[in-house]
Design a protein around this motif. Structure first.
Motif, PDB file in Angstrom:
ATOM      1  N   TRP A 115      46.240  -4.035  91.838  1.00  0.00           N
ATOM      2  CA  TRP A 115      47.151  -4.699  92.772  1.00  0.00           C
ATOM      3  C   TRP A 115      47.952  -5.829  92.133  1.00  0.00           C
ATOM      4  N   GLU A 152      48.397  -7.021 101.738  1.00  0.00           N
ATOM      5  CA  GLU A 152      49.578  -6.269 102.192  1.00  0.00           C
ATOM      6  C   GLU A 152      49.280  -4.782 102.293  1.00  0.00           C
ATOM      7  N   GLN A 153      48.546  -4.234 101.325  1.00  0.00           N
ATOM      8  CA  GLN A 153      48.196  -2.817 101.392  1.00  0.00           C
ATOM      9  C   GLN A 153      47.257  -2.551 102.564  1.00  0.00           C
ATOM     10  N   SER A 157      47.976  -0.021 105.648  1.00  0.00           N
ATOM     11  CA  SER A 157      47.128   1.167 105.840  1.00  0.00           C
ATOM     12  C   SER A 157      46.263   1.091 107.094  1.00  0.00           C
TER      13      SER A 157
END
Length: 160
Positions: A115, A152-153, A157
């Motif tokens: 990341w 953020e991911q 998701s």
């Protein structure tokens, strides 16, 4: 109500790198108003420091940036941790190997540097244990930028 998504940061002794990941990501999640959706822990592959607080240099680096790591106590990775966490974030390749060797689902294991927006040439987060306070600050910078990208991911998701 659904169970929180469980994340754990994994390093060697659970007193330097992984506590930084835990404290930083937990704070980012709280600041985003998502504390009820995620549970963040950290563990060490070894039990040398089990029950101990984070390294004083870890605590100092965190405090200098407004994080509170005072309640952290080192814990050794267990089979239940491997089974029950949705995402296991390894701080270095040897931690990743240890997780996989112990049967962790490869789809739930990732290196933190995956990341890191700076995409360092070394996929391992440097272990500052045998270094000075400046090394802890450098590691914390890498952990902060990577944890922000993790959040953020996760946000993207986990939207329903």
């Amino acid at each position: 109500m659904t169970a929180p998504y469980r994340i754990s940061f994994i390093c060697t002794g659970n007193i330097c790198r992984s506590p930084m990941g835990e404290v930083v990501l937990r704070q980012l999640i709280a600041d985003a108003g998502l504390a009820d959706r995620f549970e963040v822990t950290s563990r060490g592959t070894g039990g040398w420091h089990q029950g101990d607080p984070a390294d004083p240099r870890t605590l100092a680096a965190l405090a200098a940036r407004g994080y509170d790591g005072a309640t952290h106590r080192a814990a050794q990775l267990t089979d239940a941790d491997i089974r029950d966490h949705d995402l296991l974030i390894a701080l270095a390749r040897d931690h990743e190997r240890a997780l996989l060797d112990r049967g962790a689902d490869p789809d739930r294991v990732a290196l933190l540097t995956t990341w890191d927006p700076d995409q360092p040439s070394d996929p391992d987060v440097f272990d500052p244990y045998y270094s000075d306070a400046d090394a802890f600050d450098t590691v914390l910078t890498q952990v902060e930028r990577s944890a922000a990208a993790v959040l953020e991911q996760l946000r993207a998701s986990r939207r329903h």
